[in-house]
Design a protein around this motif. Structure first.
Motif, PDB file in Angstrom:
ATOM      1  N   SER A 218      -2.289   4.125   9.247  1.00  0.00           N
ATOM      2  CA  SER A 218      -1.432   3.072   8.714  1.00  0.00           C
ATOM      3  C   SER A 218       0.034   3.482   8.753  1.00  0.00           C
ATOM      4  CB  SER A 218      -1.850   2.728   7.284  1.00  0.00           C
ATOM      5  OG  SER A 218      -0.984   1.764   6.728  1.00  0.00           O
ATOM      6  N   ASP A 221       1.222   3.577  12.398  1.00  0.00           N
ATOM      7  CA  ASP A 221       1.407   2.218  12.913  1.00  0.00           C
ATOM      8  C   ASP A 221       2.742   1.636  12.446  1.00  0.00           C
ATOM      9  OD1 ASP A 221      -0.904   1.987  14.413  1.00  0.00           O
ATOM     10  OD2 ASP A 221      -2.072   1.071  12.787  1.00  0.00           O
ATOM     11  N   ASP A 222       3.056   1.840  11.169  1.00  0.00           N
ATOM     12  CA  ASP A 222       4.319   1.329  10.628  1.00  0.00           C
ATOM     13  C   ASP A 222       5.508   1.929  11.368  1.00  0.00           C
ATOM     14  OD1 ASP A 222       2.930  -0.202   8.815  1.00  0.00           O
ATOM     15  OD2 ASP A 222       3.231   1.164   7.121  1.00  0.00           O
ATOM     16  N   ASN A 225       5.580   0.688  15.130  1.00  0.00           N
ATOM     17  CA  ASN A 225       5.952  -0.728  15.181  1.00  0.00           C
ATOM     18  C   ASN A 225       7.437  -0.928  14.913  1.00  0.00           C
ATOM     19  OD1 ASN A 225       3.357  -1.626  15.786  1.00  0.00           O
ATOM     20  ND2 ASN A 225       2.800  -1.896  13.632  1.00  0.00           N
ATOM     21  N   ALA A 226       7.998  -0.053  14.093  1.00  0.00           N
ATOM     22  CA  ALA A 226       9.411  -0.192  13.722  1.00  0.00           C
ATOM     23  C   ALA A 226      10.354   0.352  14.793  1.00  0.00           C
ATOM     24  CB  ALA A 226       9.669   0.502  12.389  1.00  0.00           C
TER      25      ALA A 226
END
Length: 261
Positions: A218, A221-222, A225-226
């Motif tokens: 998680s 992924d954050d 993605n950023a």
């Protein structure tokens, strides 16, 4: 400058990507795929290895469709014989080998306390032993011909420590040391083997798919993605390194997304 000196100077600097034979592991996606396509576009003869045949077949078809040269062999880098056969294919198909790009790797990161021991073993087998298998496969040829280039994908986790990436980082720190020692020993042995170590940051590839720890995945992924950027960013660095003349060793590259802190 005397004619003989001028000829030697020119020979040292007349190197390029064109016509170099480049073996790439982990070539079925991401950095390996992007590097293969860019190098082939610039005239290299690329030999692709990975475990997924359908992806390899499609990539080689794309490269050939553009009028460039590529072959593939299904390869598990944890098997020394597989990597030897990949190098043998390069020699049979294209008459030799100039570069190996040890790119295969996995990143099933997790806290050490989670004790994902099977994942630790897999990272050591692929990220470290897989690189050693690549080195062993090319070392006899590179030593006898007195030239060659070993490019290896480490990580920013091979430069500094990150919680949740203890074992992954350990394999990448090890690769960093290995490449520098090969460079130094080759200089002592006068075999002219050049090494390049890549330290990518958040590059959008399939690497995150190997993370089974939910909390770690998680967070990663954050981050990706950023700030994540595409593997073409690393491919351009690989192309630059291969393009250098034989008397120049550009040994380390850190590739961050501009937005990554």
């Amino acid at each position: 400058m005397r004619n003989s000196e001028h000829a030697g100077f020119q020979e040292a600097y007349n190197m390029s990507v064109k016509n170099k034979v480049v073996v790439i592991t982990g070539a079925s996606s991401g950095i390996g795929e992007a590097s293969a396509k860019l190098l082939a576009k610039n005239g290299a003869k690329v030999v692709l290895g990975a475990r997924r045949e359908e992806q390899l077949k499609a990539i080689v078809a794309d490269i050939k469709g553009d009028g460039n040269q590529a072959v593939y062999k299904v390869t598990d880098v944890t098997n020394p014989e597989d990597v030897k056969q990949l190098v043998a294919l390069a020699k049979t198909q294209f008459g030799g080998i100039d570069v190996i790009f040890n790119n295969a790797g996995i990143m099933p990161s997790s806290p050490i306390s989670a004790l994902h021991i099977k994942e630790w073993d897999a990272m050591i087998d692929i990220n470290l032993k897989g690189v050693l298998n690549g080195v062993a496969a090319v070392m006899p040829d590179f030593t006898s011909q007195k030239h060659g280039q070993i490019i290896t994908t480490s990580s920013v986790a091979g430069l500094k420590s990150f919680p949740g990436a203890g074992v992954y980082g350990a394999t990448k720190f090890a690769v960093r040391n290995l490449m520098e020692v090969i460079r130094m020993e080759s200089a002592q042995e006068k075999t002219n083997i050049r090494t390049v170590t890549l330290y990518p940051g958040a590059i959008n590839t399939e690497l995150l798919n190997t993370i089974s720890d939910t909390a770690t995945r998680s967070g990663m992924d954050d981050l990706y993605n950023a700030v994540g950027i595409g593997p073409d960013a690393v491919a351009r660095v690989v192309n630059f390194a291969v393009d250098q003349p034989e008397n120049v060793n550009v040994s380390e590259f850190t590739i961050y997304p501009t937005k990554q802190g």
